[in-house]
Scaffold this motif. Structure first.
Motif, PDB file in Angstrom:
ATOM      1  N   TRP A 182       0.858  -1.181   0.000  1.00 12.59           N
ATOM      2  CA  TRP A 182       0.000   0.000   0.000  1.00 12.59           C
ATOM      3  C   TRP A 182       0.895   1.232   0.000  1.00 12.59           C
ATOM      4  O   TRP A 182       1.822   1.317   0.798  1.00 12.59           O
ATOM      5  N   TYR A 183       0.579   2.138  -0.875  1.00 14.53           N
ATOM      6  CA  TYR A 183       1.247   3.422  -0.953  1.00 14.53           C
ATOM      7  C   TYR A 183       0.189   4.510  -0.830  1.00 14.53           C
ATOM      8  O   TYR A 183      -0.994   4.264  -1.048  1.00 14.53           O
ATOM      9  N   ARG A 184       0.641   5.711  -0.507  1.00 16.54           N
ATOM     10  CA  ARG A 184      -0.292   6.827  -0.473  1.00 16.54           C
ATOM     11  C   ARG A 184       0.385   8.086  -1.009  1.00 16.54           C
ATOM     12  O   ARG A 184       1.609   8.238  -0.954  1.00 16.54           O
TER      13      ARG A 184
ATOM     14  N   VAL B 178       3.374   2.872   2.543  1.00 16.28           N
ATOM     15  CA  VAL B 178       2.690   2.780   3.824  1.00 16.28           C
ATOM     16  C   VAL B 178       3.021   1.441   4.484  1.00 16.28           C
ATOM     17  O   VAL B 178       3.418   1.383   5.649  1.00 16.28           O
TER      18      VAL B 178
ATOM     19  N   ASP C 173      -3.158  11.424   7.629  1.00 13.53           N
ATOM     20  CA  ASP C 173      -3.310  10.198   6.839  1.00 13.53           C
ATOM     21  C   ASP C 173      -4.110  10.441   5.569  1.00 13.53           C
ATOM     22  O   ASP C 173      -4.237   9.534   4.735  1.00 13.53           O
TER      23      ASP C 173
ATOM     24  N   TYR D 293      -4.826   6.395  -1.627  1.00 10.46           N
ATOM     25  CA  TYR D 293      -4.110   5.162  -1.307  1.00 10.46           C
ATOM     26  C   TYR D 293      -4.139   4.240  -2.520  1.00 10.46           C
ATOM     27  O   TYR D 293      -5.194   3.990  -3.112  1.00 10.46           O
TER      28      TYR D 293
ATOM     29  N   CYS E 137      -2.655   0.452  -4.214  1.00  5.66           N
ATOM     30  CA  CYS E 137      -2.051  -0.853  -3.946  1.00  5.66           C
ATOM     31  C   CYS E 137      -1.234  -1.275  -5.161  1.00  5.66           C
ATOM     32  O   CYS E 137      -1.488  -0.836  -6.287  1.00  5.66           O
TER      33      CYS E 137
END
Length: 113
Positions: A34-36, A46, A87, A91, A93
């Motif tokens: 997971w990246y954001r 993440v 946060d 997001y 994937c």
């Protein structure tokens, strides 16, 4: 092909659970992550999880986020608790296998203060 879902608007302190479903050829050895990306910022890692279950977390989410995967369902999850306004991001994937990286479309997470 990857499809992320589960984003939304939540108040600070709340929780969300993201899902990422993969389709196509999934090989036994891979790493999913997971990246954001927040507005005006670079995309950042993440959390990641290998096909064997080894996990990795960014310091900013340790103790609050939990990554998991169900290999039988070709699905990865990100349980996000104690969410903070910082946060807030889109997001994404991805899956890394056989020297190739595949990305899904993102899902927006917005945390209000």
């Amino acid at each position: 092909q990857l499809q992320a879902s589960g984003g939304g608007l939540v108040q600070a302190g709340g929780s969300l659970r993201l899902s990422c479903v993969t389709s196509g050829s999934i090989f036994s050895l891979n790493v999913m992550g997971w990246y954001r990306q927040a507005p005006g910022k670079q995309r950042e890692l993440v959390s990641s999880i290998s096909s064997s279950g080894s996990t990795n977390y960014a310091d900013s989410v340790k103790g609050r986020f939990t990554i998991s995967r169900d290999n039988a369902k070709n699905t990865m999850y990100l349980q996000m608790n104690s969410l903070k306004p910082e946060d807030t991001a889109v997001y994404y994937c991805n899956i890394f296998q056989r020297a190739m990286v595949y990305w899904g479309k993102g899902t927006q997470v917005t945390v209000s203060s």
